[in-house]
Motif scaffolding. Structure first.
Motif, short mmCIF file in Angstrom:
data_model
loop_
_atom_site.label_atom_id
_atom_site.label_comp_id
_atom_site.label_asym_id
_atom_site.label_seq_id
_atom_site.Cartn_x
_atom_site.Cartn_y
_atom_site.Cartn_z
N GLU A 212 -73.24 4.22 15.52
CA GLU A 212 -72.56 2.95 15.27
C GLU A 212 -72.22 2.86 13.79
N PRO A 213 -70.95 3.01 13.40
CA PRO A 213 -70.60 2.98 11.98
C PRO A 213 -70.88 1.63 11.34
N THR A 214 -71.36 1.68 10.12
CA THR A 214 -71.64 0.45 9.36
C THR A 214 -70.34 -0.14 8.83
N ASP A 215 -70.43 -1.38 8.32
CA ASP A 215 -69.25 -2.01 7.73
C ASP A 215 -68.74 -1.20 6.55
N ALA A 216 -69.65 -0.64 5.77
CA ALA A 216 -69.24 0.16 4.61
C ALA A 216 -68.48 1.41 5.05
N VAL A 217 -68.95 2.04 6.13
CA VAL A 217 -68.27 3.23 6.63
C VAL A 217 -66.92 2.85 7.21
N LEU A 218 -66.85 1.73 7.92
CA LEU A 218 -65.57 1.28 8.47
C LEU A 218 -64.56 1.00 7.36
N GLU A 219 -65.05 0.49 6.25
CA GLU A 219 -64.15 0.24 5.12
C GLU A 219 -63.62 1.56 4.57
N GLN A 220 -64.48 2.59 4.56
CA GLN A 220 -64.03 3.92 4.13
C GLN A 220 -62.98 4.47 5.09
N VAL A 221 -63.16 4.21 6.39
CA VAL A 221 -62.15 4.65 7.37
C VAL A 221 -60.82 3.96 7.09
N SER A 222 -60.87 2.66 6.79
CA SER A 222 -59.66 1.91 6.48
C SER A 222 -58.97 2.49 5.25
N ASP A 223 -59.75 2.79 4.20
CA ASP A 223 -59.18 3.37 2.99
C ASP A 223 -58.54 4.73 3.30
N ALA A 224 -59.24 5.53 4.12
CA ALA A 224 -58.70 6.85 4.48
C ALA A 224 -57.41 6.72 5.28
N MET A 225 -57.37 5.72 6.18
CA MET A 225 -56.15 5.49 6.96
C MET A 225 -54.96 5.21 6.06
N MET A 226 -55.15 4.33 5.08
CA MET A 226 -54.04 3.96 4.22
C MET A 226 -53.61 5.13 3.33
N ARG A 227 -54.58 5.95 2.93
CA ARG A 227 -54.23 7.13 2.15
C ARG A 227 -53.44 8.11 3.02
N LEU A 228 -53.87 8.30 4.26
CA LEU A 228 -53.16 9.20 5.17
C LEU A 228 -51.79 8.65 5.53
N ASP A 229 -51.69 7.34 5.65
CA ASP A 229 -50.39 6.74 5.94
C ASP A 229 -49.37 7.14 4.87
N ASP A 230 -49.79 7.07 3.61
CA ASP A 230 -48.90 7.45 2.52
C ASP A 230 -48.62 8.95 2.53
N GLN A 231 -49.64 9.76 2.80
CA GLN A 231 -49.47 11.21 2.74
C GLN A 231 -48.58 11.72 3.88
N PHE A 232 -48.78 11.19 5.08
CA PHE A 232 -47.95 11.65 6.20
C PHE A 232 -46.49 11.22 6.04
N ARG A 233 -46.24 10.11 5.37
CA ARG A 233 -44.86 9.73 5.07
C ARG A 233 -44.20 10.81 4.21
N GLN A 234 -44.99 11.42 3.32
CA GLN A 234 -44.45 12.48 2.46
C GLN A 234 -44.32 13.81 3.19
N LEU A 235 -45.18 14.04 4.17
CA LEU A 235 -45.20 15.33 4.87
C LEU A 235 -44.18 15.40 6.00
N GLU A 236 -43.74 14.26 6.51
CA GLU A 236 -42.80 14.29 7.64
C GLU A 236 -41.46 14.94 7.28
N PRO A 237 -40.86 14.68 6.10
CA PRO A 237 -39.54 15.26 5.82
C PRO A 237 -39.51 16.78 5.73
N ILE A 238 -40.65 17.44 5.50
CA ILE A 238 -40.66 18.89 5.45
C ILE A 238 -40.83 19.49 6.85
#
Length: 491
Positions: A212-238
């Motif tokens: 059961e992930p803690t609130d702190a871990v869930l916040e890390q997941v949220s941060d990772a999601m937003m970082r990946l959102d930006d990175q995949f936007r850059q990776l799609e055009p290639i």
């Protein structure tokens, strides 16, 4: 690419190099880089590092079909130019500033530009892989606003203030792409449905032993999601991925904590999960990530690589493949071979009293399943073989062949042990295995009184598994007693 050097991944199914090269040439960013390479000429001016001078960006944007006054067009032109330089599509001569005067360097089409239309598919793919390296490096860099804020008094980047470690960021993105690759090839070996961004982020953040992930871990997941959102936007055009970004309205509606909790719930319940972002590796993306893994020393097989190998190499390799990938590899191996000779070679390779023998025989049986009457002579030739005779009888009986000799008791028991050992090796202790055990033992009175004597290296191992898994408690107890006898006999 960071990876365990001795790791072995499931095989991937890839299109031909010619198809992949066409995909590479059609990737928007790569296509723009090619157009700018053709546009480059005597009047093209570059700064230190080969970047286009600012005054030429509007012209470059116009060459790509964008409005020369459009800021976004200038950004896209700058990205495409950087790819063109890094891949050798453009050759630049940087300015010589030794005399202190401000001068510009020059740029001309590179020799490698000719490969775009005149090169082999593999040469085009090598250019695309170089472009991918550039894009991945750019995707690992934080936003420019953060960089400006982190400049110290001397104009150098203060990495401690930025909380950005280039190697760590590159490793994180490599790990994400490796996980996405594994999720893609684990079952089908080819792109199927997209992967929810929360699932991918969680795979990088949540420890496997955390129920059961803690609130702190869930916040890390949220941060990772937003970082990946930006990175995949850059990776799609290639052309690496197909990507559906996180819904901007969703981000406006929730704060970080709610986003993290909602993404976890959405991933679990499959409710509106697409609003949290979806990503899918393209066939070209699979090719690219696999190439980087191979370079890192990871064993990342591709379906079709065994087509020119012997049957022994084939069965050894596909013994570790998921069933679907094993079937695809076997079909490619059989293509172009004379079936009677191929069947005889497969049967010979399936022999062996080693630990891998049962699974080799299972894969051999899988390979023979679609074979027609041409295979019958080779199959009949092993009817008296103690290891293959049972397999041959099953194959012939399933096809209604005449004059199939009945197996003796020893062969029946040996085949039972071999079959269960193969299933354990292939899939482990699945929910279906107890039913198979019950079916195999139900028709033989005194089964456990006799099976412990079977001359098979896996006899005791199979009986121990039956003692744990057999659905009939009395039979399970008899299996445990028989396993003890088999172990004592082997000792």
């Amino acid at each position: 690419m960071s990876a365990e050097p001795h790791a072995t991944l499931p095989p991937v199914r890839l299109p031909s190099d010619a198809e992949l090269a066409r995909d590479a040439l059609g990737a928007p960013l790569f296509a723009r880089a090619v157009r700018l390479a053709r546009w480059a000429g005597p009047d093209t001016r570059v700064d230190i590092g080969g970047e286009l001078v600012a005054a030429q960006l509007p012209e470059a944007a116009a060459a790509l079909g964008f409005d020369a006054a459009d800021e976004e067009g200038a950004v896209l032109a700058s990205q495409a130019w950087r790819v063109a330089v890094d891949t050798g599509l453009v050759d630049v001569t940087e300015p010589d500033d030794d005399d202190g005067e401000e001068e510009s360097g020059t740029a001309v089409p590179g020799e490698d530009l000719a490969l775009v239309t005149g090169g082999a598919p593999g040469e085009v793919l090598d250019l695309w892989l170089a472009a991918l390296d550039t894009v991945l490096a750019d995707a690992s860099v934080p936003d420019l606003d953060g960089l400006v804020d982190a400049l110290d008094a001397g104009g150098e980047i203060d990495f401690d203030q930025l909380d950005w470690n280039p190697r760590r960021e590159a490793d994180f993105l490599d790990g994400v792409l490796a996980n996405l690759y594994l999720l893609t090839v684990a079952e089908r070996g080819a792109p199927d449905g997209p992967v929810p961004l929360p699932v991918l982020a969680a795979s990088m953040v949540i420890p496997q032993d955390m129920s059961e992930p803690t609130d702190a871990v869930l916040e890390q997941v949220s941060d990772a999601m937003m970082r990946l959102d930006d990175q995949f936007r850059q990776l799609e055009p290639i052309g690496l991925v197909e990507f559906r970004p996180v819904d901007e309205a969703l981000m406006a509606e929730t704060d970080d904590e709610e986003l993290a909790a909602g993404s976890a719930a959405g991933a679990a319940d499959d409710e509106d999960v697409s609003r949290y972002g979806m990503v899918r590796l393209t066939p070209l993306g699979l090719y690219g990530i696999r190439a980087r893994m191979l370079e890192a020393g990871v064993t990342a097989p591709a379906v079709g690589e065994l087509a020119d190998k012997g049957a022994d190499a084939l069965l050894d390799a596909v013994s570790g493949y998921p069933e679907g990938a094993a079937q695809a590899e076997i079909e490619q191996w059989l293509t172009g071979r004379e079936l009677p000779a191929a069947v005889a070679e497969l049967l010979a390779a399936a022999r062996g009293a080693d630990e891998g023998g049962p699974l080799r025989r299972l894969r051999c049986q899988q390979a023979l399943a679609p074979a027609g009457p041409e295979a019958e002579p080779a199959v009949r030739a092993v009817l008296d073989d103690p290891e293959l005779g049972g397999l041959a009888r099953v194959w012939l009986s399933e096809r209604g062949a005449a004059d199939v000799p009945a197996p003796d008791g020893a062969m029946v028991f040996w085949l039972t042990v071999d079959t269960i050992a193969a299933q354990l090796a292939a899939d482990g202790e699945t929910a279906e295995l107890p039913l198979l055990m019950e079916s195999l033992t139900a028709h033989h009175t005194g089964f456990f009184d006799q099976v412990w004597r079977v001359e098979h290296p896996a006899t005791a191992y199979v009986l121990e598994a039956m003692g744990r898994l057999h659905p009939d408690k009395k039979a399970a107890k008899e299996a445990r007693k028989a396993a003890f006898k088999a172990r004592s006999r082997q000792s």
